[in-house]
Design an enzyme around this catalytic site. Structure first.
Site, PDB file in Angstrom:
ATOM      1  CE  LYS A 192      -2.193   3.082   1.860  1.00  0.00           C
ATOM      2  NZ  LYS A 192      -1.971   4.471   1.423  1.00  0.00           N
ATOM      3  CD  GLU A 267      11.469  -0.307   9.188  1.00  0.00           C
ATOM      4  OE1 GLU A 267      12.456   0.377   8.932  1.00  0.00           O
ATOM      5  OE2 GLU A 267      11.074  -1.245   8.502  1.00  0.00           O
ATOM      6  CB  CYS A 301      12.293   8.857   9.712  1.00  0.00           C
ATOM      7  SG  CYS A 301      13.347   7.673   8.866  1.00  0.00           S
ATOM      8  CD  GLU A 400       9.011  12.467  12.573  1.00  0.00           C
ATOM      9  OE1 GLU A 400       7.878  11.999  12.702  1.00  0.00           O
ATOM     10  OE2 GLU A 400       9.943  11.866  12.017  1.00  0.00           O
TER      11      GLU A 400
HETATM   12  P1  NAD Z   1       1.629   8.344   7.928  1.00  0.00           P
HETATM   13  O1  NAD Z   1       1.703   7.528   9.153  1.00  0.00           O
HETATM   14  O2  NAD Z   1       0.656   9.459   7.880  1.00  0.00           O
HETATM   15  O3  NAD Z   1       1.282   7.423   6.660  1.00  0.00           O
HETATM   16  C1  NAD Z   1       2.070   6.297   6.342  1.00  0.00           C
HETATM   17  C2  NAD Z   1       1.225   5.321   5.547  1.00  0.00           C
HETATM   18  O4  NAD Z   1       0.156   4.868   6.380  1.00  0.00           O
HETATM   19  C3  NAD Z   1       0.577   5.896   4.296  1.00  0.00           C
HETATM   20  O5  NAD Z   1       0.623   4.944   3.258  1.00  0.00           O
HETATM   21  C4  NAD Z   1      -0.858   6.117   4.730  1.00  0.00           C
HETATM   22  O6  NAD Z   1      -1.783   6.060   3.671  1.00  0.00           O
HETATM   23  C5  NAD Z   1      -1.068   4.937   5.672  1.00  0.00           C
HETATM   24  N1  NAD Z   1      -2.153   5.106   6.648  1.00  0.00           N
HETATM   25  C6  NAD Z   1      -2.713   6.262   7.097  1.00  0.00           C
HETATM   26  N2  NAD Z   1      -3.700   5.983   7.971  1.00  0.00           N
HETATM   27  C7  NAD Z   1      -3.754   4.628   8.094  1.00  0.00           C
HETATM   28  C8  NAD Z   1      -4.534   3.735   8.879  1.00  0.00           C
HETATM   29  N3  NAD Z   1      -5.484   4.184   9.698  1.00  0.00           N
HETATM   30  N4  NAD Z   1      -4.289   2.416   8.776  1.00  0.00           N
HETATM   31  C9  NAD Z   1      -3.318   1.944   7.963  1.00  0.00           C
HETATM   32  N5  NAD Z   1      -2.547   2.741   7.184  1.00  0.00           N
HETATM   33  C10 NAD Z   1      -2.761   4.073   7.247  1.00  0.00           C
HETATM   34  O7  NAD Z   1       3.122   8.832   7.659  1.00  0.00           O
HETATM   35  P2  NAD Z   1       3.644   9.798   6.509  1.00  0.00           P
HETATM   36  O8  NAD Z   1       3.177  11.180   6.817  1.00  0.00           O
HETATM   37  O9  NAD Z   1       3.318   9.205   5.172  1.00  0.00           O
HETATM   38  O10 NAD Z   1       5.224   9.671   6.690  1.00  0.00           O
HETATM   39  C11 NAD Z   1       5.951  10.401   7.595  1.00  0.00           C
HETATM   40  C12 NAD Z   1       6.282   9.599   8.819  1.00  0.00           C
HETATM   41  O11 NAD Z   1       6.982   8.392   8.447  1.00  0.00           O
HETATM   42  C13 NAD Z   1       7.231  10.331   9.745  1.00  0.00           C
HETATM   43  O12 NAD Z   1       6.828  10.146  11.076  1.00  0.00           O
HETATM   44  C14 NAD Z   1       8.574   9.639   9.484  1.00  0.00           C
HETATM   45  O13 NAD Z   1       9.497   9.788  10.519  1.00  0.00           O
HETATM   46  C15 NAD Z   1       8.133   8.235   9.266  1.00  0.00           C
HETATM   47  N6  NAD Z   1       9.170   7.435   8.562  1.00  0.00           N
HETATM   48  C16 NAD Z   1       9.889   6.501   9.279  1.00  0.00           C
HETATM   49  C17 NAD Z   1      10.914   5.757   8.644  1.00  0.00           C
HETATM   50  C18 NAD Z   1      11.745   4.737   9.403  1.00  0.00           C
HETATM   51  O14 NAD Z   1      12.514   4.017   8.763  1.00  0.00           O
HETATM   52  N7  NAD Z   1      11.656   4.647  10.715  1.00  0.00           N
HETATM   53  C19 NAD Z   1      11.166   5.967   7.288  1.00  0.00           C
HETATM   54  C20 NAD Z   1      10.422   6.923   6.610  1.00  0.00           C
HETATM   55  C21 NAD Z   1       9.412   7.643   7.262  1.00  0.00           C
END
Ligand code: NAD
Length: 497
Positions: A192, A267, A301, A400
């Site tokens: 997804k 993650e 991140c 963050e």
């Molecule tokens: P997000 O949590 O808003 O979304 C991530 C994914 O989750 C998207 O595909 C989104 O559509 C999906 N999603 C949203 N609501 C959901 C639900 N209720 N159930 C299941 N899936 C759902 O994050 P973002 O804004 O896309 O990304 C930024 C975040 O990702 C930051 O916090 C960043 O630090 C983190 N990140 C972490 C790593 C790591 O390796 N630790 C790497 C990259 C990004």
């Protein structure tokens, strides 16, 4: 649609963008949403619409999981001889490299990344596939156990259909980190992508079919997180789940998996620190940290977003950083002169601006103001880099932000520095900067997070495990032999003699 983008694109990219609604990919076939819903993905740098994409529903995601399970059961993938499966993953890596310029441009447009950086991400995905394809062939899958009176061994088996939910900041690179170990181990996958950046993932699904990956091994379910993402996370038919994204959504995914007893890897976000001692080359270190905070406009991140600087060099260091940040060329991501592109969306820009306001309201000193940046001719989501300073309890030092904003505080002893670093709920990655390597090793081990870097930030060689702890994640990491073993369940076999 692509004609509105004020930039010359590769003909293949133009063709891809103009080839109609982008569909999901399930069991080797393109699929639409059962209720025909779609959404639009936009170029963050110009605001132009790039493509219309299907928004799959819960029942569509369920079919994709069935397709992944069927492909696993048919054993066309898991039962391939390891070197044949490895050869196929190398073929996929070859295909990715051959199409690097195309995928890189699609990724740059969709995610607002500098084109060169996007191409680096594409190359990284190919490298990750090759790393795990080779690793699987050399990893020990069967271990004989020395047990009195018994013939006994353990053996590693793939789990089956694995689910992946990805964020928008490194779509193609993270796909590699996520699915490469799962595929190398013989699992099938349902992916997804984030709704802001679905295009490169959809492109990959077609490429995988072209190079001969069997149908149903890689399935892609574009759609909204609360619908398609939630359906994937809540499915009891997934054997293993991986989520990369925010801690808020990570909790929801973890809860959903917990209800079905599906093992999950989370993650999540970070609030990384850099500790800078007074024996560093000040100019070089300032340059590297400025490079880290402006890389992908701070939407990383593991970025160093809290800079703890020894009080003896604090003023000079701050001066060096301010000069460099002021000189950063902000612009459209496809323009080769640009050093820092847009953030991914209007929502993300507002988040950055809100943190600047809240941080200042809580008393942070504003060293470099930040705020909205104007880029002539482009209606994108641009922000200027910012530096705040003050108490480590300030909201901008605790939460963050995910933009080009660093928070500075001085320190005067090693112990104090480590205490300041560990004053956070997160635990992803930190760095220490000093020419005293004994001190560097001490501090690196004292900082409470999954990863510590010495005299560098954002370092990811394949083979070194990378994972978060606390609010930054749980359940495994990426890019090492442990990751490969996460995608294999261990069984014991015993026969009394
Ligand atoms: P997000 O949590 O808003 O979304 C991530 C994914 O989750 C998207 O595909 C989104 O559509 C999906 N999603 C949203 N609501 C959901 C639900 N209720 N159930 C299941 N899936 C759902 O994050 P973002 O804004 O896309 O990304 C930024 C975040 O990702 C930051 O916090 C960043 O630090 C983190 N990140 C972490 C790593 C790591 O390796 N630790 C790497 C990259 C990004």
């Amino acid at each position: 649609m692509a004609s509105v983008i004020a930039h010359s694109l590769l003909p293949e990219v133009q063709q891809f963008l103009e080839s109609g609604v982008k569909k999901g990919f399930v069991g080797g076939k393109e699929v639409e949403a059962s209720n025909s819903e779609t959404f639009f993905t936009k170029d963050p740098g110009s605001g132009a619409t790039l493509a219309e994409v299907v928004a799959l529903q819960a029942n569509d995601v369920d079919l994709a999981i069935d397709a992944a399970n069927l492909a696993f059961k048919k054993q066309a993938w898991a039962r391939l001889a390891p070197n044949d499966r490895s050869a196929m993953l190398h073929r996929l890596a070859d295909g990715i490299e051959k199409h690097k310029a195309i995928i890189g441009q699609i990724e740059a447009l969709d995610a607002g990344k500098l084109e060169a950086h996007a191409q680096g991400d594409v190359q990284n995905c190919a490298d990750t596939l090759r790393y795990f394809a080779d690793l699987y062939q050399h990893a020990r899958m069967r271990t004989t156990l020395a047990v009195k009176g018994h013939d006994a061994w353990t053996s590693r088996q793939p789990w089956g259909a694995c689910g992946f939910i990805f964020p928008w900041n490194f779509p193609f690179l993270l796909i590699g980190w996520g699915i490469a170990p799962a595929l190398a181990a013989g699992n099938t996958v349902v992916i997804k992508p984030a709704e802001d950046t679905p295009l490169s993932t959809i492109y990959l699904a077609h490429l995988a079919q072209e190079v001969g990956i069997p149908d149903g091994v890689i399935n892609v379910v574009p759609g909204y997180g609360t619908v398609a993402g939630a359906a994937l996370a809540a499915s009891g038919k997934i054997k293993r789940m991986s989520f990369t994204g925010s801690p808020e959504v990570g909790r929801l995914v973890g809860e959903a998996c917990g209800r079905n007893l599906v093992p999950v890897k989370l993650e999540l976000g970070g609030k990384g620190a850099a500790v800078v001692f007074d024996d560093v080359d000040i100019e070089q270190t300032a340059q590297k940290l400025v490079g880290a905070i402006t890389f992908h406009t701070g939407q990383v991140c593991c970025d160093a977003t809290r800079w703890f600087v020894h009080k003896k060099i604090y003023d000079r260091f701050v001066g060096e950083c301010v000069d460099r940040l002021k000189a950063v060329q902000i612009g459209y991501q496809m323009d080769s002169n640009t050093q820092m592109g847009p953030v991914v969306s209007a929502k993300q820009r507002q988040r950055v601006l809100n943190y600047l306001t809240k941080g200042k309201a809580e008393g942070a000193e504003c060293i470099l103001e930040g705020g909205i940046a104007e880029v002539e001719g482009f209606e994108g989501h641009y922000v200027k880099p910012a530096l705040l300073a003050g108490s480590i309890d300030n909201v901008a030092a605790r939460e963050e932000i995910f933009g080009p904003v660093a928070f500075l505080s001085p320190f005067d002893s090693e112990e104090q520095a480590v205490e300041m670093v560990n004053h956070t709920d997160y635990g992803l990655a930190n760095s220490v900067w000093t020419s005293d390597l004994n001190r560097a090793a001490r501090i690196a081990e004292g900082m409470c997070a999954g990863n510590s870097w010495i005299n560098a930030h954002n370092v990811f060689p394949h083979g070194v495990p990378y994972a978060g702890i606390n609010k930054s994640g749980m359940g495994g990491g990426v890019n090492s032999i442990e990751t490969l073993f996460d995608y294999l369940r261990s069984i014991s076999v015993v026969r009394p003699l």
